[in-house]
Design a protein around this motif. Structure first.
Motif, PDB file in Angstrom:
ATOM      1  N   GLY A 147       0.807  -1.212   0.000  1.00  0.00           N
ATOM      2  CA  GLY A 147       0.000   0.000   0.000  1.00  0.00           C
ATOM      3  C   GLY A 147       0.841   1.263   0.000  1.00  0.00           C
ATOM      4  O   GLY A 147       0.432   2.290   0.570  1.00  0.00           O
ATOM      5  N   GLU A 148       2.013   1.215  -0.646  1.00  0.00           N
ATOM      6  CA  GLU A 148       2.940   2.343  -0.643  1.00  0.00           C
ATOM      7  C   GLU A 148       3.233   2.814  -2.059  1.00  0.00           C
ATOM      8  O   GLU A 148       3.137   2.052  -3.018  1.00  0.00           O
ATOM      9  N   ALA A 149       3.603   4.089  -2.193  1.00  0.00           N
ATOM     10  CA  ALA A 149       4.066   4.606  -3.469  1.00  0.00           C
ATOM     11  C   ALA A 149       5.427   3.986  -3.768  1.00  0.00           C
ATOM     12  O   ALA A 149       6.296   3.969  -2.892  1.00  0.00           O
ATOM     13  N   PRO A 150       5.635   3.480  -4.975  1.00  0.00           N
ATOM     14  CA  PRO A 150       6.900   2.813  -5.285  1.00  0.00           C
ATOM     15  C   PRO A 150       8.102   3.745  -5.118  1.00  0.00           C
ATOM     16  O   PRO A 150       8.042   4.925  -5.464  1.00  0.00           O
ATOM     17  N   PHE A 151       9.164   3.194  -4.579  1.00  0.00           N
ATOM     18  CA  PHE A 151      10.433   3.919  -4.440  1.00  0.00           C
ATOM     19  C   PHE A 151      11.534   2.991  -4.942  1.00  0.00           C
ATOM     20  O   PHE A 151      11.876   1.998  -4.291  1.00  0.00           O
ATOM     21  N   ILE A 152      12.088   3.301  -6.109  1.00  0.00           N
ATOM     22  CA  ILE A 152      13.070   2.453  -6.766  1.00  0.00           C
ATOM     23  C   ILE A 152      14.388   3.210  -6.904  1.00  0.00           C
ATOM     24  O   ILE A 152      14.412   4.352  -7.367  1.00  0.00           O
ATOM     25  N   LEU A 153      15.483   2.577  -6.508  1.00  0.00           N
ATOM     26  CA  LEU A 153      16.812   3.157  -6.655  1.00  0.00           C
ATOM     27  C   LEU A 153      17.472   2.572  -7.901  1.00  0.00           C
ATOM     28  O   LEU A 153      17.487   1.348  -8.098  1.00  0.00           O
TER      29      LEU A 153
ATOM     30  N   ALA B 189      16.169   2.497   4.276  1.00  0.00           N
ATOM     31  CA  ALA B 189      15.277   3.606   3.931  1.00  0.00           C
ATOM     32  C   ALA B 189      13.952   3.141   3.337  1.00  0.00           C
ATOM     33  O   ALA B 189      13.128   3.979   2.950  1.00  0.00           O
ATOM     34  N   GLY B 190      13.733   1.840   3.252  1.00  0.00           N
ATOM     35  CA  GLY B 190      12.457   1.345   2.756  1.00  0.00           C
ATOM     36  C   GLY B 190      12.315   1.349   1.255  1.00  0.00           C
ATOM     37  O   GLY B 190      11.193   1.364   0.735  1.00  0.00           O
ATOM     38  N   VAL B 191      13.441   1.322   0.524  1.00  0.00           N
ATOM     39  CA  VAL B 191      13.384   1.238  -0.930  1.00  0.00           C
ATOM     40  C   VAL B 191      12.772  -0.105  -1.334  1.00  0.00           C
ATOM     41  O   VAL B 191      13.076  -1.142  -0.740  1.00  0.00           O
ATOM     42  N   HIS B 192      11.909  -0.090  -2.335  1.00  0.00           N
ATOM     43  CA  HIS B 192      11.238  -1.325  -2.752  1.00  0.00           C
ATOM     44  C   HIS B 192      12.091  -2.180  -3.692  1.00  0.00           C
ATOM     45  O   HIS B 192      11.781  -3.358  -3.900  1.00  0.00           O
ATOM     46  N   GLY B 193      13.141  -1.610  -4.224  1.00  0.00           N
ATOM     47  CA  GLY B 193      14.019  -2.379  -5.089  1.00  0.00           C
ATOM     48  C   GLY B 193      15.138  -1.513  -5.645  1.00  0.00           C
ATOM     49  O   GLY B 193      15.030  -0.291  -5.714  1.00  0.00           O
TER      50      GLY B 193
ATOM     51  N   PRO C 264      18.185  22.491  -5.288  1.00  0.00           N
ATOM     52  CA  PRO C 264      18.733  21.633  -4.237  1.00  0.00           C
ATOM     53  C   PRO C 264      17.767  20.503  -3.895  1.00  0.00           C
ATOM     54  O   PRO C 264      16.551  20.666  -4.000  1.00  0.00           O
ATOM     55  N   PHE C 265      18.320  19.375  -3.475  1.00  0.00           N
ATOM     56  CA  PHE C 265      17.503  18.171  -3.285  1.00  0.00           C
ATOM     57  C   PHE C 265      16.397  18.364  -2.253  1.00  0.00           C
ATOM     58  O   PHE C 265      15.322  17.764  -2.368  1.00  0.00           O
ATOM     59  N   TYR C 266      16.622  19.215  -1.249  1.00  0.00           N
ATOM     60  CA  TYR C 266      15.618  19.385  -0.200  1.00  0.00           C
ATOM     61  C   TYR C 266      14.418  20.228  -0.654  1.00  0.00           C
ATOM     62  O   TYR C 266      13.448  20.358   0.073  1.00  0.00           O
ATOM     63  N   MET C 267      14.502  20.782  -1.864  1.00  0.00           N
ATOM     64  CA  MET C 267      13.362  21.514  -2.429  1.00  0.00           C
ATOM     65  C   MET C 267      12.499  20.621  -3.315  1.00  0.00           C
ATOM     66  O   MET C 267      11.468  21.048  -3.818  1.00  0.00           O
ATOM     67  N   GLN C 268      12.928  19.382  -3.492  1.00  0.00           N
ATOM     68  CA  GLN C 268      12.208  18.445  -4.350  1.00  0.00           C
ATOM     69  C   GLN C 268      11.203  17.632  -3.544  1.00  0.00           C
ATOM     70  O   GLN C 268      11.506  17.194  -2.421  1.00  0.00           O
ATOM     71  N   ASP C 269      10.027  17.434  -4.081  1.00  0.00           N
ATOM     72  CA  ASP C 269       9.021  16.582  -3.447  1.00  0.00           C
ATOM     73  C   ASP C 269       9.351  15.125  -3.765  1.00  0.00           C
ATOM     74  O   ASP C 269       9.289  14.696  -4.905  1.00  0.00           O
ATOM     75  N   PHE C 270       9.726  14.359  -2.738  1.00  0.00           N
ATOM     76  CA  PHE C 270      10.053  12.945  -2.892  1.00  0.00           C
ATOM     77  C   PHE C 270       8.925  12.035  -2.401  1.00  0.00           C
ATOM     78  O   PHE C 270       9.111  10.828  -2.282  1.00  0.00           O
ATOM     79  N   SER C 271       7.777  12.602  -2.101  1.00  0.00           N
ATOM     80  CA  SER C 271       6.749  11.831  -1.391  1.00  0.00           C
ATOM     81  C   SER C 271       5.964  10.864  -2.268  1.00  0.00           C
ATOM     82  O   SER C 271       5.357   9.926  -1.771  1.00  0.00           O
ATOM     83  N   GLY C 272       5.938  11.056  -3.572  1.00  0.00           N
ATOM     84  CA  GLY C 272       5.142  10.202  -4.449  1.00  0.00           C
ATOM     85  C   GLY C 272       5.911   9.013  -4.973  1.00  0.00           C
ATOM     86  O   GLY C 272       6.927   8.604  -4.415  1.00  0.00           O
ATOM     87  N   PRO C 273       5.424   8.420  -6.084  1.00  0.00           N
ATOM     88  CA  PRO C 273       6.133   7.291  -6.702  1.00  0.00           C
ATOM     89  C   PRO C 273       7.414   7.802  -7.371  1.00  0.00           C
ATOM     90  O   PRO C 273       7.361   8.603  -8.300  1.00  0.00           O
ATOM     91  N   ILE C 274       8.565   7.326  -6.879  1.00  0.00           N
ATOM     92  CA  ILE C 274       9.845   7.898  -7.291  1.00  0.00           C
ATOM     93  C   ILE C 274      10.817   6.821  -7.779  1.00  0.00           C
ATOM     94  O   ILE C 274      10.964   5.768  -7.158  1.00  0.00           O
ATOM     95  N   GLY C 275      11.491   7.133  -8.882  1.00  0.00           N
ATOM     96  CA  GLY C 275      12.659   6.385  -9.313  1.00  0.00           C
ATOM     97  C   GLY C 275      13.848   7.302  -9.155  1.00  0.00           C
ATOM     98  O   GLY C 275      13.912   8.365  -9.787  1.00  0.00           O
ATOM     99  N   LEU C 276      14.786   6.958  -8.292  1.00  0.00           N
ATOM    100  CA  LEU C 276      15.928   7.808  -7.978  1.00  0.00           C
ATOM    101  C   LEU C 276      17.181   7.255  -8.641  1.00  0.00           C
ATOM    102  O   LEU C 276      17.563   6.108  -8.403  1.00  0.00           O
ATOM    103  N   ILE C 277      17.834   8.078  -9.468  1.00  0.00           N
ATOM    104  CA  ILE C 277      19.055   7.650 -10.167  1.00  0.00           C
ATOM    105  C   ILE C 277      20.277   8.231  -9.468  1.00  0.00           C
ATOM    106  O   ILE C 277      20.375   9.435  -9.249  1.00  0.00           O
ATOM    107  N   VAL C 278      21.213   7.353  -9.122  1.00  0.00           N
ATOM    108  CA  VAL C 278      22.509   7.765  -8.587  1.00  0.00           C
ATOM    109  C   VAL C 278      23.563   7.402  -9.620  1.00  0.00           C
ATOM    110  O   VAL C 278      23.650   6.247 -10.045  1.00  0.00           O
ATOM    111  N   GLY C 279      24.353   8.391 -10.029  1.00  0.00           N
ATOM    112  CA  GLY C 279      25.327   8.184 -11.083  1.00  0.00           C
ATOM    113  C   GLY C 279      26.643   7.612 -10.591  1.00  0.00           C
ATOM    114  O   GLY C 279      26.882   7.468  -9.386  1.00  0.00           O
ATOM    115  N   SER C 280      27.514   7.304 -11.544  1.00  0.00           N
ATOM    116  CA  SER C 280      28.801   6.685 -11.239  1.00  0.00           C
ATOM    117  C   SER C 280      29.717   7.640 -10.497  1.00  0.00           C
ATOM    118  O   SER C 280      29.502   8.855 -10.475  1.00  0.00           O
TER     119      SER C 280
END
Length: 262
Positions: free
Chosen positions: A104-110, A131-135, A193-209
């Motif tokens: 029952g959660e909004a998807p959070f994918i790294l 942090a509760g990432v779903h995958g 800046p990252f703290y101005m971004q709304d992360f509360s919904g369904p999010i795919g977060l990309i971390v680069g090399s």
């Protein structure tokens, strides 16, 4: 640098069927992962080794005692124990989305784009699990697989977080966007800046090399690019530290609410 030791113990092969170190092996035993054999250094019985041996015997896993030198040749920083395991079972991206839906959660994918340092990958997996990432999505090329070094750096989190290893990250991001996820990427030159971004919904977060950041093709796919403000002389943070800040910004916002809407 100890050159004599380097000659005695040449670089060991990174393997996907080997775990080294007490915490990764303990977590593998607790999670029920298939373990073919446990190898313990002779005379090693203190601390968590006792629990590891007891769990292995309970599961009727063969235990072999060898001289510590044998383990030194097989793995670095083994802490007196290694385990021969079945390679980690990767999942499909659809499984991650179903996991979120079932909870029952909004998807959070790294999404890890081309990280080459197994310690960074392991640290990110550990943070993702906490942090509760779903995958977590990793590429088959331009990135490290889940080896013993990754597992040890994750402190055993590889046993508890869903991981998909995909052929094409761009196509996977398209798949996530079609599923309703907003794609957020970290870029040192982004004005927001990252703290101005709304992360509360369904999010795919990309971390680069570590060196190049997010590839241009993936950056073009992002709905939002955010930066981490830097106040010192360094131009950027370690990839695992940057990823941890971004993941826990979502945790913070879920607990207290996003400070500033998109």
């Amino acid at each position: 640098m100890n050159r004599d030791r380097d000659k005695k113990f040449p670089p060991v092969e990174e393997r996907e069927d080997l775990l080294a170190g007490r915490q990764p092996i303990l977590e593998a035993l607790k999670s029920g992962r298939a373990i073919n054999k446990l190898v313990v250094a002779k005379g090693t019985r203190e601390g968590s080794i006792r629990e590891i041996i007891a769990l292995a015997r309970e599961r009727k896993i063969p235990i072999v005692e060898v001289e510590r030198l044998v383990l030194d040749k097989e793995a670095r920083h083994h802490q007196g124990v290694t385990a021969h395991v079945a390679p980690i079972k990767y999942v499909d991206v659809e499984d991650m989305l179903e996991k979120a839906k079932a909870n029952g959660e909004a998807p959070f994918i790294l999404i890890l784009d081309g990280l080459e340092d197994p310690h960074n990958v392991g640290a990110l997996l550990r943070t993702a699990e906490s942090a509760g990432v779903h995958g977590v999505v990793i590429p088959k090329r331009r990135g490290v697989p889940i080896t013993s070094t990754v597992a040890k750096a994750s402190a055993g989190a590889v046993e508890h977080v869903s991981i998909a290893r995909v052929t094409n990250l761009v196509q996977t991001v398209d798949q996530l966007k079609k599923a309703g996820l907003w794609i957020v990427g970290s870029d040192v030159s982004a004005p927001k800046p990252f703290y101005m971004q709304d992360f509360s919904g369904p999010i795919g977060l990309i971390v680069g090399s570590e060196g190049k950041g997010i590839s241009r093709l993936l950056a073009d796919k992002c709905d939002f690019l955010v930066s981490i403000p830097m106040g010192g002389q360094m131009g950027s943070l370690n990839a695992s530290v940057a990823g941890a800040l971004l993941m826990y910004e979502r945790v913070r916002q879920k607990q207290v609410g996003a400070g500033t809407p998109q």
